[in-house]
Write a protein that holds these residues in place. Sequence first.
Motif, short mmCIF file in Angstrom:
data_model
loop_
_atom_site.label_atom_id
_atom_site.label_comp_id
_atom_site.label_asym_id
_atom_site.label_seq_id
_atom_site.Cartn_x
_atom_site.Cartn_y
_atom_site.Cartn_z
N LYS A 139 4.26 -25.21 39.71
CA LYS A 139 4.19 -26.37 40.59
C LYS A 139 3.04 -26.17 41.57
O LYS A 139 3.06 -25.24 42.38
N VAL A 140 2.05 -27.06 41.48
CA VAL A 140 0.83 -26.89 42.25
C VAL A 140 0.74 -27.95 43.35
O VAL A 140 0.88 -29.15 43.09
N TYR A 141 0.49 -27.48 44.56
CA TYR A 141 0.34 -28.35 45.73
C TYR A 141 -1.09 -28.15 46.25
O TYR A 141 -1.54 -27.02 46.43
N TYR A 142 -1.79 -29.24 46.47
CA TYR A 142 -3.18 -29.13 46.92
C TYR A 142 -3.27 -29.23 48.43
O TYR A 142 -2.62 -30.07 49.06
N HIS A 143 -4.08 -28.37 49.04
CA HIS A 143 -4.30 -28.36 50.49
C HIS A 143 -5.79 -28.53 50.74
O HIS A 143 -6.61 -27.75 50.25
N LYS A 197 13.40 -9.93 47.04
CA LYS A 197 13.18 -10.01 45.60
C LYS A 197 12.11 -11.06 45.30
O LYS A 197 12.13 -12.17 45.80
N ASP A 198 11.16 -10.70 44.43
CA ASP A 198 10.04 -11.58 44.10
C ASP A 198 10.47 -12.58 43.03
O ASP A 198 10.22 -12.39 41.85
N THR A 199 11.14 -13.64 43.43
CA THR A 199 11.54 -14.69 42.50
C THR A 199 10.86 -15.98 42.89
O THR A 199 10.45 -16.16 44.03
N ALA A 200 10.73 -16.92 41.91
CA ALA A 200 10.01 -18.15 42.14
C ALA A 200 10.64 -18.96 43.26
O ALA A 200 9.97 -19.65 44.01
N CYS A 201 11.96 -18.90 43.41
CA CYS A 201 12.64 -19.73 44.40
C CYS A 201 12.53 -19.15 45.81
O CYS A 201 12.81 -19.83 46.78
N LYS A 202 12.15 -17.88 45.95
CA LYS A 202 12.11 -17.23 47.26
C LYS A 202 10.69 -17.04 47.80
O LYS A 202 10.53 -16.62 48.93
N ILE A 203 9.69 -17.33 47.02
CA ILE A 203 8.32 -17.08 47.44
C ILE A 203 7.45 -18.32 47.27
O ILE A 203 7.53 -19.00 46.27
N LEU A 204 6.64 -18.59 48.28
CA LEU A 204 5.60 -19.60 48.21
C LEU A 204 4.27 -18.86 48.16
O LEU A 204 4.05 -17.93 48.93
N TYR A 205 3.41 -19.28 47.26
CA TYR A 205 2.11 -18.63 47.13
C TYR A 205 1.02 -19.56 47.64
O TYR A 205 1.05 -20.77 47.39
N VAL A 206 0.04 -18.99 48.33
CA VAL A 206 -1.16 -19.72 48.71
C VAL A 206 -2.31 -19.10 47.93
O VAL A 206 -2.57 -17.89 48.04
N LYS A 239 6.55 -21.24 39.64
CA LYS A 239 6.19 -20.75 40.98
C LYS A 239 5.62 -21.92 41.78
O LYS A 239 4.98 -22.81 41.23
N ARG A 240 5.85 -21.90 43.08
CA ARG A 240 5.28 -22.92 43.96
C ARG A 240 3.98 -22.36 44.53
O ARG A 240 4.00 -21.36 45.25
N VAL A 241 2.86 -23.03 44.21
CA VAL A 241 1.54 -22.52 44.59
C VAL A 241 0.77 -23.59 45.35
O VAL A 241 0.55 -24.70 44.86
N VAL A 242 0.37 -23.25 46.57
CA VAL A 242 -0.50 -24.12 47.36
C VAL A 242 -1.93 -23.72 47.05
O VAL A 242 -2.33 -22.58 47.31
N LEU A 243 -2.68 -24.63 46.48
CA LEU A 243 -4.05 -24.34 46.06
C LEU A 243 -5.05 -24.91 47.06
O LEU A 243 -5.04 -26.09 47.38
N GLY A 244 -5.93 -24.04 47.53
CA GLY A 244 -7.04 -24.47 48.39
C GLY A 244 -8.34 -24.27 47.63
O GLY A 244 -8.71 -23.13 47.32
#
Length: 353
Positions: A101-105, A2-11, A77-82
Amino acid sequence: MKDTACKILYVLHKKGENSHYKGLVALAEQNNMQVKFREFSIIGRSLKGIFKLDGKLYAKQWVNLFFMLGLLFSKNKRVVLGIAPYDYKLRSVLFFLKNHKVYYHTSWTSWDGSYYPKKKFVTDKLKQKWADFLETTSEHIFAVSGKTKEELTTHYNVPASKVSVVYHTVDPQFFIDYKVQKKHGSFIYVGRLLEEKGLTELLNFFAEKPSYTFTIVGNGTLENMVNEYAAKYPNIVYKGYVSDKEMLAKLYQEHQFLLMNSQRTERWEELFGMSIVEAMACKTIPVATSHSGPKEIIKTGENGILVQEGKMVSFLENELLNLDIVKLSTNAYQTAVLYTEEEVAKRWEPILA
């Protein structure tokens, strides 16, 4: 799933760099999560798909478009931004990510503002936007090297606790024992064939040392020169560019030493390079000039050798016989284990907090 914010990490990246996130994928799998890769350079990539008649690339941009639009109607959503340092597109990307929620890589190692790749539309106002992003907006920063972390914490109000060093991972292929016998007095170079890599000095040295073998893997502007030396001297072998990991692993395993004779320029020094760790996984001992990248991996006399610029030939001529080959080789392998997907996954754990 299921595509929910708690189950998916996005890059979210300009054009996708999936291979850089194997540790993150491993972490997600350990926690019953999933990593999905998306791109924000939609117009440019769409045009490329059209001009190159690449239907798959063009269709992919529709997925990216719906994802970006969907960000406006969702949250957390948890998003790793490059994204490259000081890229003006940060403004528009953060508009879409404002409820998430944005995480920088980043792998960039110069954050004093003197040198950066994206110079278009860079203003003081944009630099302030970047400072706000690094210091406040981002939940956490994942740096590819300790040098990157040092730069960020030195030039911005970013506490060390906010930055985690997450190295790239070594492909499991390099840990496979192919039962290849190491040749005594064998050396290998893997990388770009450029003047700043110190190849001319190495070629001249091995041209006068027929008892040693020197194998070169890669391509670049010095390719013709390398071919000339290989044609003239039987102990110098040029393999060209090798993309097959099994073949490359076997080449490493045939050789006792990896050489990296890098020479600093005004804008460049050797950064964190996977060739060192790949060689270590094959129990090949790295000998490198003391640049910031090799210094993060190599502890001289323990798992490899660091030499000062200009001292490589002197080391090869005078100190090789004094090395404890078994100790260095064994410790090199143990160091490489720290760069497996399972170990690097642990460094991504702040994204789950």
